[in-house]
Scaffold this active site. Structure first.
Site, PDB file in Angstrom:
ATOM      1  N   ARG A   1       0.871  -1.192   0.000  1.00 52.61           N
ATOM      2  CA  ARG A   1       0.000   0.000   0.000  1.00 52.61           C
ATOM      3  C   ARG A   1       0.896   1.227   0.000  1.00 52.61           C
ATOM      4  O   ARG A   1       1.797   1.334   0.840  1.00 52.61           O
ATOM      5  CB  ARG A   1      -0.905   0.037   1.236  1.00 52.61           C
TER       6      ARG A   1
ATOM      7  N   HIS B   1      -7.479   0.782  -6.169  1.00 55.69           N
ATOM      8  CA  HIS B   1      -7.677   0.032  -4.920  1.00 55.69           C
ATOM      9  C   HIS B   1      -8.427  -1.264  -5.282  1.00 55.69           C
ATOM     10  O   HIS B   1      -9.593  -1.446  -4.921  1.00 55.69           O
ATOM     11  CB  HIS B   1      -8.488   0.889  -3.935  1.00 55.69           C
TER      12      HIS B   1
ATOM     13  N   GLN C   1     -10.425  -3.607  -2.823  1.00 53.09           N
ATOM     14  CA  GLN C   1     -11.663  -2.988  -2.336  1.00 53.09           C
ATOM     15  C   GLN C   1     -12.826  -3.302  -3.287  1.00 53.09           C
ATOM     16  O   GLN C   1     -13.938  -3.597  -2.863  1.00 53.09           O
ATOM     17  CB  GLN C   1     -11.463  -1.469  -2.213  1.00 53.09           C
TER      18      GLN C   1
ATOM     19  N   ASP D   1     -16.904   8.117  -1.282  1.00 53.19           N
ATOM     20  CA  ASP D   1     -15.616   7.963  -0.599  1.00 53.19           C
ATOM     21  C   ASP D   1     -15.269   9.343  -0.016  1.00 53.19           C
ATOM     22  O   ASP D   1     -15.930  10.343  -0.335  1.00 53.19           O
ATOM     23  CB  ASP D   1     -14.555   7.513  -1.630  1.00 53.19           C
TER      24      ASP D   1
ATOM     25  N   CYS E   1     -16.258   2.764   0.967  1.00 51.78           N
ATOM     26  CA  CYS E   1     -15.107   1.892   1.259  1.00 51.78           C
ATOM     27  C   CYS E   1     -14.650   2.011   2.709  1.00 51.78           C
ATOM     28  O   CYS E   1     -14.031   1.093   3.240  1.00 51.78           O
ATOM     29  CB  CYS E   1     -13.964   2.194   0.299  1.00 51.78           C
TER      30      CYS E   1
ATOM     31  N   ARG F   1     -13.981  -7.425   2.796  1.00 48.41           N
ATOM     32  CA  ARG F   1     -12.571  -7.166   2.475  1.00 48.41           C
ATOM     33  C   ARG F   1     -11.733  -8.415   2.800  1.00 48.41           C
ATOM     34  O   ARG F   1     -10.833  -8.787   2.058  1.00 48.41           O
ATOM     35  CB  ARG F   1     -12.021  -5.973   3.283  1.00 48.41           C
TER      36      ARG F   1
HETATM   37  N1  NVA Z   1      -9.622   7.432  -1.402  1.00 51.09           N
HETATM   38  C1  NVA Z   1      -9.306   6.955  -0.072  1.00 51.09           C
HETATM   39  C2  NVA Z   1      -9.606   5.488   0.049  1.00 51.09           C
HETATM   40  C3  NVA Z   1      -9.377   4.914   1.411  1.00 51.09           C
HETATM   41  C4  NVA Z   1      -9.695   3.473   1.495  1.00 51.09           C
HETATM   42  C5  NVA Z   1      -7.840   7.221   0.199  1.00 51.09           C
HETATM   43  O1  NVA Z   1      -7.011   6.941  -0.675  1.00 51.09           O
HETATM   44  O2  NVA Z   1      -7.529   7.726   1.281  1.00 51.09           O
HETATM   45  N1   CP Z   2     -11.181   0.688   2.812  1.00 53.02           N
HETATM   46  C1   CP Z   2      -9.902   0.632   3.211  1.00 53.02           C
HETATM   47  O1   CP Z   2      -8.989   0.363   2.439  1.00 53.02           O
HETATM   48  O2   CP Z   2      -9.723   0.877   4.537  1.00 53.02           O
HETATM   49  P1   CP Z   2      -8.323   1.029   5.270  1.00 53.02           P
HETATM   50  O3   CP Z   2      -7.700   2.307   4.813  1.00 53.02           O
HETATM   51  O4   CP Z   2      -8.679   1.042   6.737  1.00 53.02           O
HETATM   52  O5   CP Z   2      -7.462  -0.157   4.920  1.00 53.02           O
END
Ligand code: NVA
Ligand code: CP
Length: 339
Positions: free
Chosen positions: A109, A136, A139, A232, A273, A318
């Protein structure tokens, strides 16, 4: 017997997978979920290990990878955003080769998609994308398993994503939606639409799969026939705090609230998400809410807590879908083991 074999494949973005392969992963997740619920052991990867690299924070993705790996009999090592050498003292290419000597799979990540792509290029074991700025993909598997459980199908579902459509969630839902033949609407001001390269690629995919891809400005018009309304956060991880002011002013009309849900059919569900700023009970939610005089940001608490909201089922999925990705890419004869 299934003709699909994903052993040794990386899982970097849904663009790399056929609709059949995506459906296969969703259905494998459903089988693994049933096995977990019935207490059927599935430690198919005993003695194997996975490295979990997180250059951004996480609750769901980290826990999902750890629990999924544990259920499959694997060990895990969590590398947090600050303590490893990655990027600071060691290149991605070197990290990939070091970790490939110790682990059977690597989750990443972080920031640019090109980083996870480079990691995969140099790694000799499968690499799984746990979120980048652009995509992602794990997800989306969870989201689509949840939709399939709820509606019994994906094809033809009217899926409306509202808000910042340019980042990982907008891009990934657009790709996933067109791959799976859904009617996908991305609703935002024009500035927040996905990059035209992705849009053009998705239009081509939609022609092949029969999906409908449209872009809308007016949320009330967009949700008229919606089966799913999805949003989101308006400011994603890695973006500077200064952008909040602009985002609130440009996206405030795109908040998912009861009035908007009521403009959709009564059978419409709400998805997110997570994490979500649905009240002021978090540090950031409180600071931003008070600064801009809002009691919620992208979704109101009323919608988040309503019976139409299926966000916690989505969050649980998830784990089952990430388990499917790990199992499909690492286990021999997974179809024989999960009938
Ligand atoms: N768009 C958000 C998704 C989090 C799961 C981010 O990248 O912070
Ligand atoms: N939805 C998601 O990816 O959550 P986290 O950032 O908690 O992993």
């Amino acid at each position: 017997m299934s003709k699909i074999n994903l052993k040794n494949r990386d899982f970097l973005k849904l663009l790399d997978f056929t609709p059949e392969e995506i459906e296969y992963l969703i259905d494998l997740a459903a089988k693994l979920k049933a096995m977990k619920k019935s207490g059927t052991p599935h430690k198919f990867l005993e003695g194997k290990n996975a490295a979990l690299i997180f250059e951004k924070t996480s609750t769901r993705t980290r826990c999902a990878f750890e629990v999924a790996a544990h259920d499959l009999g694997m060990g895990t090592t969590y590398l947090n955003p600050t303590d490893s050498q990655i990027g600071k003292k060691e290149t991605i290419a070197d990290t990939a080769r070091v970790l490939s000597g110790m682990y059977e799979g690597i989750e990443y990540r972080g920031f640019g998609q090109e980083i996870v792509e480079e990691l995969a290029e140099y790694a000799s074991v499968p690499v799984w994308n746990g979120l980048t700025n652009e995509f992602h993909p794990t997800q989306i598997l969870a989201d689509f398993l949840t939709v399939k459980e709820h509606f019994g199908k994906l094809k033809g579902i009217n899926f409306v994503y509202i808000g910042d459509c340019r980042f990982n969630m907008g891009n990934s839902l657009m790709v996933g939606g067109v791959k799976m033949g859904m009617n996908i609407t991305l609703c935002s001001p024009i500035k927040y639409q996905p990059h035209m390269d992705y849009v053009n690629e998705c239009r081509d995919i939609a022609e092949e799969t029969g999906a409908k891809l449209r872009f809308a400005r007016d949320p009330y018009e967009a949700v008229k026939n919606a089966d799913v309304i999805y949003t989101d956060v308006w400011v994603s991880m890695g973006e500077p705090i200064e952008v909040w002011e602009e985002r609130i002013s440009e996206l405030k009309d795109y908040q998912v609230n009861k009035k908007l849900m009521d403009a959709a059919p009564a059978t419409c569900v709400f998805m997110h998400c997570l994490p979500a700023y649905h009240d002021l009970k978090t540090e950031v939610g409180k600071e931003i809410g008070e600064r801009f005089q809002m009691d919620a940001i992208e979704v109101t608490n009323e919608v988040f807590e309503s019976s139409q909201s299926i966000v916690f089922k989505e969050a649980e999925n998830r784990m089952h879908t990430i388990k499917a990705v790990i199992a499909a890419t690492l286990v021999d004869n997974i179809d024989e083991l999960c009938k």
